[in-house]
Design a protein around this motif. Structure first.
Motif, PDB file in Angstrom:
ATOM      1  N   TYR A 133     -27.574  -3.318 -14.976  1.00  0.00           N
ATOM      2  CA  TYR A 133     -28.070  -2.387 -13.783  1.00  0.00           C
ATOM      3  C   TYR A 133     -26.956  -1.419 -13.384  1.00  0.00           C
ATOM      4  CZ  TYR A 133     -31.141  -6.461 -12.899  1.00  0.00           C
ATOM      5  OH  TYR A 133     -32.283  -7.178 -13.016  1.00  0.00           O
ATOM      6  N   VAL A 134     -25.662  -1.416 -14.062  1.00  0.00           N
ATOM      7  CA  VAL A 134     -24.749  -0.787 -13.290  1.00  0.00           C
ATOM      8  C   VAL A 134     -23.734  -0.343 -14.590  1.00  0.00           C
ATOM      9  CG1 VAL A 134     -24.420  -2.198 -11.229  1.00  0.00           C
ATOM     10  CG2 VAL A 134     -22.950  -2.769 -13.155  1.00  0.00           C
ATOM     11  N   ILE A 135     -23.238   0.873 -14.423  1.00  0.00           N
ATOM     12  CA  ILE A 135     -22.187   1.402 -15.382  1.00  0.00           C
ATOM     13  C   ILE A 135     -20.966   1.655 -14.563  1.00  0.00           C
ATOM     14  CG2 ILE A 135     -21.724   3.254 -17.230  1.00  0.00           C
ATOM     15  CD1 ILE A 135     -24.715   3.461 -17.644  1.00  0.00           C
ATOM     16  N   LEU A 136     -19.659   1.357 -15.245  1.00  0.00           N
ATOM     17  CA  LEU A 136     -18.484   1.560 -14.433  1.00  0.00           C
ATOM     18  C   LEU A 136     -17.654   2.242 -15.425  1.00  0.00           C
ATOM     19  CD1 LEU A 136     -16.420   1.146 -12.215  1.00  0.00           C
ATOM     20  CD2 LEU A 136     -15.574  -0.729 -13.604  1.00  0.00           C
ATOM     21  N   PHE A 137     -17.163   3.695 -15.341  1.00  0.00           N
ATOM     22  CA  PHE A 137     -16.323   4.437 -16.066  1.00  0.00           C
ATOM     23  C   PHE A 137     -15.226   4.838 -15.029  1.00  0.00           C
ATOM     24  CE2 PHE A 137     -19.969   6.754 -14.990  1.00  0.00           C
ATOM     25  CZ  PHE A 137     -19.566   8.085 -14.640  1.00  0.00           C
TER      26      PHE A 137
ATOM     27  N   ARG B  27       0.916  -1.203   0.008  1.00  0.00           N
ATOM     28  CA  ARG B  27       0.077  -0.067   0.008  1.00  0.00           C
ATOM     29  C   ARG B  27       0.998   1.288  -0.015  1.00  0.00           C
ATOM     30  NH1 ARG B  27      -4.408   0.101   4.494  1.00  0.00           N
ATOM     31  NH2 ARG B  27      -4.979   1.676   3.440  1.00  0.00           N
ATOM     32  N   ASN B  28       1.915   1.280  -0.655  1.00  0.00           N
ATOM     33  CA  ASN B  28       2.813   2.286  -1.034  1.00  0.00           C
ATOM     34  C   ASN B  28       2.700   3.130  -2.155  1.00  0.00           C
ATOM     35  OD1 ASN B  28       4.058   0.716  -2.228  1.00  0.00           O
ATOM     36  ND2 ASN B  28       6.112   0.708  -0.938  1.00  0.00           N
ATOM     37  N   TYR B  29       1.581   2.873  -2.888  1.00  0.00           N
ATOM     38  CA  TYR B  29       1.720   3.316  -4.335  1.00  0.00           C
ATOM     39  C   TYR B  29       1.105   4.718  -4.574  1.00  0.00           C
ATOM     40  CZ  TYR B  29      -3.350   2.008  -4.203  1.00  0.00           C
ATOM     41  OH  TYR B  29      -4.518   1.927  -3.522  1.00  0.00           O
ATOM     42  N   LYS B  30       1.422   5.425  -5.455  1.00  0.00           N
ATOM     43  CA  LYS B  30       0.829   6.683  -5.811  1.00  0.00           C
ATOM     44  C   LYS B  30      -0.392   6.870  -6.601  1.00  0.00           C
ATOM     45  CE  LYS B  30       4.974   9.521  -5.163  1.00  0.00           C
ATOM     46  NZ  LYS B  30       5.816  10.702  -5.860  1.00  0.00           N
ATOM     47  N   TRP B  31      -1.338   7.642  -6.432  1.00  0.00           N
ATOM     48  CA  TRP B  31      -2.491   7.858  -7.240  1.00  0.00           C
ATOM     49  C   TRP B  31      -2.014   8.010  -8.664  1.00  0.00           C
ATOM     50  CZ3 TRP B  31      -6.139  12.503  -7.775  1.00  0.00           C
ATOM     51  CH2 TRP B  31      -7.467  11.941  -8.170  1.00  0.00           C
ATOM     52  N   ASP B  32      -2.757   7.442  -9.638  1.00  0.00           N
ATOM     53  CA  ASP B  32      -2.871   7.456 -11.161  1.00  0.00           C
ATOM     54  C   ASP B  32      -3.438   8.558 -11.684  1.00  0.00           C
ATOM     55  OD1 ASP B  32      -5.231   6.361 -11.183  1.00  0.00           O
ATOM     56  OD2 ASP B  32      -4.829   4.509 -11.911  1.00  0.00           O
ATOM     57  N   GLY B  33      -4.209   9.385 -10.747  1.00  0.00           N
ATOM     58  CA  GLY B  33      -4.974  10.361 -11.202  1.00  0.00           C
ATOM     59  C   GLY B  33      -6.532  10.139 -11.760  1.00  0.00           C
ATOM     60  N   ASN B  34      -6.704   8.860 -11.686  1.00  0.00           N
ATOM     61  CA  ASN B  34      -7.967   8.505 -12.117  1.00  0.00           C
ATOM     62  C   ASN B  34      -8.927   8.135 -11.085  1.00  0.00           C
ATOM     63  OD1 ASN B  34      -7.610   8.576 -14.864  1.00  0.00           O
ATOM     64  ND2 ASN B  34      -6.314   6.779 -14.777  1.00  0.00           N
ATOM     65  N   TRP B  35     -10.445   8.645 -11.061  1.00  0.00           N
ATOM     66  CA  TRP B  35     -11.291   8.258 -10.566  1.00  0.00           C
ATOM     67  C   TRP B  35     -12.106   6.857 -10.943  1.00  0.00           C
ATOM     68  CZ3 TRP B  35     -12.104   9.293  -5.305  1.00  0.00           C
ATOM     69  CH2 TRP B  35     -11.269  10.594  -5.032  1.00  0.00           C
ATOM     70  N   ARG B  36     -12.403   5.794 -10.547  1.00  0.00           N
ATOM     71  CA  ARG B  36     -13.331   4.777 -10.769  1.00  0.00           C
ATOM     72  C   ARG B  36     -14.771   5.236 -10.258  1.00  0.00           C
ATOM     73  NH1 ARG B  36      -7.860   4.773 -10.458  1.00  0.00           N
ATOM     74  NH2 ARG B  36      -6.925   3.290 -12.202  1.00  0.00           N
ATOM     75  N   ILE B  37     -15.762   5.434 -11.153  1.00  0.00           N
ATOM     76  CA  ILE B  37     -16.707   5.928 -10.780  1.00  0.00           C
ATOM     77  C   ILE B  37     -18.055   4.845 -11.259  1.00  0.00           C
ATOM     78  CG2 ILE B  37     -18.712   7.686 -11.160  1.00  0.00           C
ATOM     79  CD1 ILE B  37     -16.302   9.642 -11.707  1.00  0.00           C
ATOM     80  N   LEU B  38     -18.738   4.388 -10.380  1.00  0.00           N
ATOM     81  CA  LEU B  38     -19.970   3.281 -10.689  1.00  0.00           C
ATOM     82  C   LEU B  38     -20.955   3.839 -10.281  1.00  0.00           C
ATOM     83  CD1 LEU B  38     -19.782  -0.202 -10.214  1.00  0.00           C
ATOM     84  CD2 LEU B  38     -21.583   0.966  -9.234  1.00  0.00           C
ATOM     85  N   THR B  39     -22.196   3.995 -11.377  1.00  0.00           N
ATOM     86  CA  THR B  39     -23.560   4.453 -10.854  1.00  0.00           C
ATOM     87  C   THR B  39     -24.602   2.787 -11.254  1.00  0.00           C
ATOM     88  OG1 THR B  39     -23.941   4.881 -13.328  1.00  0.00           O
ATOM     89  CG2 THR B  39     -23.038   6.499 -11.958  1.00  0.00           C
ATOM     90  N   TYR B  40     -25.665   3.060 -10.530  1.00  0.00           N
ATOM     91  CA  TYR B  40     -26.461   1.733 -10.708  1.00  0.00           C
ATOM     92  C   TYR B  40     -27.891   2.298 -10.450  1.00  0.00           C
ATOM     93  CZ  TYR B  40     -26.770   1.525  -5.508  1.00  0.00           C
ATOM     94  OH  TYR B  40     -26.838   1.873  -4.246  1.00  0.00           O
ATOM     95  N   SER B  41     -28.579   1.415 -11.109  1.00  0.00           N
ATOM     96  CA  SER B  41     -30.109   1.597 -10.862  1.00  0.00           C
ATOM     97  C   SER B  41     -31.008   0.315 -10.861  1.00  0.00           C
ATOM     98  CB  SER B  41     -30.866   2.489 -12.177  1.00  0.00           C
ATOM     99  OG  SER B  41     -32.179   2.544 -12.054  1.00  0.00           O
ATOM    100  N   VAL B  42     -31.422  -0.152  -9.749  1.00  0.00           N
ATOM    101  CA  VAL B  42     -31.901  -1.477  -9.390  1.00  0.00           C
ATOM    102  C   VAL B  42     -33.352  -1.172  -9.265  1.00  0.00           C
ATOM    103  CG1 VAL B  42     -31.675  -3.367  -8.144  1.00  0.00           C
ATOM    104  CG2 VAL B  42     -29.516  -2.291  -8.583  1.00  0.00           C
ATOM    105  N   PRO B  43     -34.211  -2.088  -9.749  1.00  0.00           N
ATOM    106  CA  PRO B  43     -35.521  -2.175  -9.718  1.00  0.00           C
ATOM    107  C   PRO B  43     -35.784  -2.443  -7.824  1.00  0.00           C
ATOM    108  CG  PRO B  43     -35.136  -3.451 -11.381  1.00  0.00           C
ATOM    109  CD  PRO B  43     -33.810  -3.097 -10.584  1.00  0.00           C
TER     110      PRO B  43
END
Length: 291
Positions: A151-155, A86-102
């Protein structure tokens, strides 16, 4: 300790280094050291099979339990984080997940939230979760396992226009509360570490007690990954107490490891047709090859 959670701890900390499966009798002996009755253990293993975390096979009149792929993923998600550097640096990217479940799939929606939290995601707005960690492969495996494609989208995104990174972090995570939990762990185990060192030096700490204490240590430390998202170092607060807790965890773990493994080996019995060779060195030092 709840039986299911303790089973994951035992598999991740000991059993996986000796075999892919364990005799229920061995599991009962191990878990009895933590005040869990045989009936509770048998009931928990049955539920683990029904929930898809365990599979069981019979050899004569004996039952041997092993983790399914779903169970392995659940176990390793936690233990990879426990023993990673756990000593890594951030690569500058956010992983964003949205979902819509009935609404009729409310239980599935709750499972999504739970799994995302375990993977270090934070809820930044209604139905939208984010993480700065490189977890795309794990998320996609989770989506596939639970058939969530409809139900989900990851980007990913390298920038958030409306908020800066610190504002986003403040929305999704409460590092002040997490720090308090780490400080409590440090206060408890700093004193234990000094006591263990003295008792081992005087040959007053038995193998059995080392097994119990190492298991408790890992079980308690593993619980942090229900609340700590495991951020890259450059996104952590200054003087982060989690790093101090980690160093203390490593020191106590290594102090207890050799006698704890000796005792575990007196309890563990692999299946008679198991051809796997035990990796005792890795059981003693799980830090050796997880980065």
């Amino acid at each position: 300790m709840k039986p299911r959670s303790l089973m994951f701890t035992l598999f991740g900390e000991y059993i996986q280094h000796y075999s892919t499966e364990v005799w229920i009798g061995s599991l009962i002996q191990m878990m009895s050291h933590f005040g869990i009755s045989e009936s509770s253990i048998r009931g928990a293993t049955l539920r683990m099979v029904q929930q898809g975390f365990f599979k069981v096979r019979k050899i004569g009149n004996r039952s041997y339990y092993s983790l399914t792929n779903k169970g392995k993923r659940t176990m390793m998600d936690g233990f990879a984080r426990v023993y990673s550097m756990r000593n890594y640096k951030w690569d500058g990217n956010w992983r964003i997940l949205t979902y819509s479940v009935p609404e009729e799939k409310r239980e599935l929606r709750n499972q999504i939230r739970k799994e995302l939290s375990l993977m270090g995601f934070g809820l930044i707005s209604h139905g939208t979760w984010a993480s700065p960690n490189p977890v795309e492969d794990r998320v996609m495996e989770f989506i596939k396992d639970y058939h969530l494609e409809p139900y989900v989208i990851l980007f990913t995104s390298s920038s958030v226009v409306s908020h800066d990174n610190h504002e986003l972090i403040h929305r999704g995570w409460n590092f002040d509360e997490i720090a308090k939990e780490y400080e409590s762990f440090i206060d408890q185990y700093r004193q234990k570490y000094d006591d263990f060192k003295e008792r081992i030096w005087n040959n007053e700490l038995s193998d059995q007690e080392c097994f119990i204490e190492r298991t408790k240590l890992v079980h308690e430390y593993r619980s942090f990954f229900f609340i700590d998202p495991g951020f890259p170092n450059d996104l952590l607060p200054a003087d982060w107490s989690g790093l101090k807790a980690r160093e203390l965890f490593f020191n106590v773990h290594q102090l207890l490891s050799v006698p704890a493994i000796r005792y575990f080996e007196t309890l563990f019995e692999k299946a008679p047709d198991c051809e796997l060779e035990a990796n005792r060195d890795r059981a003693i030092n799980p830090f050796m090859d997880i980065v």
